[in-house]
Write an enzyme that holds these catalytic residues in place. Structure first.
Site, short mmCIF file in Angstrom:
data_model
loop_
_atom_site.label_atom_id
_atom_site.label_comp_id
_atom_site.label_asym_id
_atom_site.label_seq_id
_atom_site.Cartn_x
_atom_site.Cartn_y
_atom_site.Cartn_z
N LYS A 215 7.56 8.28 17.77
CA LYS A 215 8.63 7.27 17.81
C LYS A 215 9.06 6.95 19.24
CE LYS A 215 10.41 8.42 13.22
NZ LYS A 215 11.31 9.32 12.50
N GLY B 54 13.46 13.47 0.42
CA GLY B 54 12.54 12.40 0.83
C GLY B 54 12.60 12.08 2.31
N VAL C 135 10.62 3.37 13.40
CA VAL C 135 11.51 4.16 14.27
C VAL C 135 12.96 4.00 13.79
CG1 VAL C 135 12.30 4.63 16.61
CG2 VAL C 135 10.00 3.73 16.24
N GLY D 149 14.85 8.25 4.50
CA GLY D 149 15.30 8.11 3.10
C GLY D 149 14.90 6.77 2.54
N THR E 211 8.71 2.85 -3.05
CA THR E 211 9.59 2.73 -4.20
C THR E 211 10.92 2.10 -3.80
OG1 THR E 211 8.57 4.66 -5.20
CG2 THR E 211 10.73 4.05 -6.05
N ASP F 26 6.49 13.75 15.06
CA ASP F 26 7.02 12.48 14.55
C ASP F 26 7.93 11.83 15.59
OD1 ASP F 26 7.77 10.70 12.07
OD2 ASP F 26 9.69 11.39 12.87
N LEU G 209 0.86 -1.19 0.00
CA LEU G 209 0.00 0.00 0.00
C LEU G 209 0.90 1.23 0.00
CD1 LEU G 209 -2.49 -1.08 2.84
CD2 LEU G 209 -2.55 -1.68 0.41
N GLY G 210 1.06 1.86 -1.15
CA GLY G 210 1.89 3.06 -1.24
C GLY G 210 3.14 2.81 -2.07
N ILE H 49 17.77 1.93 10.86
CA ILE H 49 18.49 1.39 12.03
C ILE H 49 17.69 0.25 12.65
CG2 ILE H 49 19.50 1.92 14.28
CD1 ILE H 49 19.36 4.87 13.54
#
Ligand SMILES: NC(=O)C1=CN([C@@H]2O[C@H](COP(=O)(O)OP(=O)(O)OC[C@H]3O[C@@H](n4cnc5c(N)ncnc54)[C@H](OP(=O)(O)O)[C@@H]3O)[C@@H](O)[C@H]2O)C=CC1
Ligand SMILES: N[C@@H](CC=O)C(=O)O
Ligand code: NA
Length: 465
Positions: free
Chosen positions: A238, A220, A165, A338, A51, A234, A44-45, A169
């Protein structure tokens, strides 16, 4: 069945029935008694993260061999005619996301569309249909985690969120698994790539906030609405997730104190530098009072001493420092946002689910599922004990510093340093760093200071690590 003995036929019937029941309870058993034929993804997306994930999956050579058993089966987008950086058969792309989560052929739903709705409903529907879910959506998990994980436990499926999160990482799985034998007492990190990128460039290049934000969006890193990054929301999502994993209970997002970086000025960045600090947006979860399990969970720009391990985390990099017993300190460091980095985390979750599906286990793996039932107790910010930096603009009257000191003293605030270096026009600039003080007491002192005739304004207030 041919001419099999009726008792054997009956046993086979019972086994089939049993396995049907288990299949509806635990989709990890979808393939029980069948040859493993690969895993179909419904994604979804297809934005930055979608991408990146498709690119990684389409370039599987030299990576884990299990990836070759994954098929990108359907991909849901909003604008089907948008040019894409990846090639997919037109038949795989749809704007009907509900059809993906309801498609019986889909084994794993990968939610990388972001936002609250329809992401929440689609995740819940996928779970209801017995599908495992991978999501990068910290906003949805931090708000609807209880509902989503309860539904997943009931359906016997897993909801994986490594990308939610710290981007690339690995920090969710380590907290759930390798570190889970420790008693964690502190989780403190730089968990938003966009704001760390902005602060770093403001610090190193003297750049303007809005120019650097535009670059973070182009690269991005930023959310569709960058307010979530800039205002600390955000990072609050997290740290709520990390605190929940570290401290073994759910976190009510409303209990997380949150300040963003809008008010951080070049003047404060320069003062920080002079005083031996850098300014970072920190997300902190730690015991405020271990005896009664009270946690402090908060996000705010912070003066971090230059020698602290988090002070040197720059650009889009994130780092999460975990302290526990008996391990001591562990720090996770890497790219926090990213396409490629986040795709790495999403795909590692997909890999774990492929392995779970292949293992044919009837019993859900407790190290992959969420075991929380209760909520953690979070203390109000007024109870926090911390050091503060404050910058005052004052009329150039004699004795102003003494008056400030008296007001602080009236509320039990002791000062570590007082500096008067500059002027802003006709106003003198006085900078104060306190010793540890209860936030509520410090705020009361500030209320008194605001009323002093000699005070023009309190230009900034920041906490000091
Ligand atoms: N960007 C990053 O570095 C990171 C992002 N995340 C998280 O990953 C998720 C995705 O982020 P990102 O890839 O940056 O977001 P983008 O905005 O780049 O991509 C979102 C994608 O979802 C599709 N989409 C959104 N809403 C709908 C809808 N209602 N119906 C159909 N399609 C829809 C869009 O379609 P279309 O392309 O047609 O517009 C687009 O392909 C978010 O939850 C984010 O917080 C997590 C870690 C890092
Ligand atoms: N917008 C987020 C993306 C990753 O979660 C960030 O900047 O960290
Ligand atoms: Na991660």
């Amino acid at each position: 069945m041919g001419d099999a003995h009726p008792t054997i036929v009956f046993y086979i019937y019972l086994l089939r029935k049993e396995s049907w029941w288990l299949n509806t309870q635990h989709s990890a058993l979808n393939i029980l008694d069948e040859k493993f034929v690969g895993v179909k993804l419904g994604i979804l997306g297809l934005g930055t993260v979608g991408t990146g994930t498709v690119q990684l999956l389409q370039d599987a050579v030299g990576r884990h061999p299990l990836l070759e058993e994954v098929e990108i089966y359907r991909v849901g987008v909003r604008s089907p005619d948008k040019p894409r950086a990846v090639e997919l058969p037109q038949s795989a792309i749809t704007t009907d996301l509900a059809a993906i989560v309801n498609d019986p052929a889909v084994d794993i739903v990968v939610e990388v569309m972001g936002g609250l709705e329809p992401a929440r409903s689609l995740i819940l529907q996928a779970i209801k249909n017995g599908k495992h879910v991978v999501t990068a959506n910290k906003a949805a998990i931090s708000r609807f985690g209880a509902e989503i994980f309860n539904a997943a436990n009931e359906a016997g499926v897993y909801v994986m969120l490594e990308a939610a999160v710290g981007g690339g990482i690995p920090v969710i799985q380590p907290l759930k698994q390798a570190l889970s034998v420790n008693r964690i007492h502190t989780v403190i990190g730089i968990v938003n790539g966009t704001t760390n990128y902005i602060l770093t460039r403001m610090q190193t290049e003297g750049s303007d906030f809005s120019d650097v934000l535009a670059d973070a969006q182009r690269l991005g890193y930023a959310e569709a609405d960058p307010t979530a990054d800039v205002d600390g929301l955000d990072a609050a999502d997290k740290i709520a997730i990390l605190a929940s994993l570290g401290f073994g209970g759910r976190i009510n997002l409303q209990d997380v104190y949150c300040e963003g970086i809008r008010q951080v000025s070049k003047t404060d960045i320069n003062y920080a530098e002079k005083l031996g600090f850098v300014i970072k947006l920190l997300a902190i979860a730690k015991y405020q009072n271990k005896a009664n399990s009270q946690l402090s969970v908060r996000v705010h720009p912070t003066f971090v001493p230059k020698a602290h391990p988090l002070a040197s985390i720059n650009g889009v990099y994130n780092a999460i420092l975990v302290e526990g017993e008996p391990i001591g300190q562990v720090m996770f460091f890497g790219p926090g946002a990213g396409a490629g980095a986040t795709a790495s985390a999403v795909t590692s979750d997909i890999l774990n689910l492929v392995a779970a599906l292949k293992s044919n286990s009837a019993v859900p793996n407790p190290l992959l599922s969420c075991r929380h039932e209760d909520y953690c107790q979070v203390t109000p910010i007024a109870e926090l004990v911390t050091r503060f930096y404050a910058r005052f603009l004052t009329k150039d009257h004699p004795g102003v510093i003494g008056k400030l000191g008296t007001c602080f003293g009236n509320h039990g605030v002791s000062l570590e340093s007082v500096v008067q270096t500059g002027f802003q026009g006709a106003l003198a600039e006085i900078v104060v760093v306190t010793h540890d003080v209860k936030e509520g007491d410090f705020r009361q002192a500030l209320d008194e200071i605001r009323n002093l005739e000699a005070i023009d304004s309190i230009a900034s207030i920041l906490r000091v690590l």
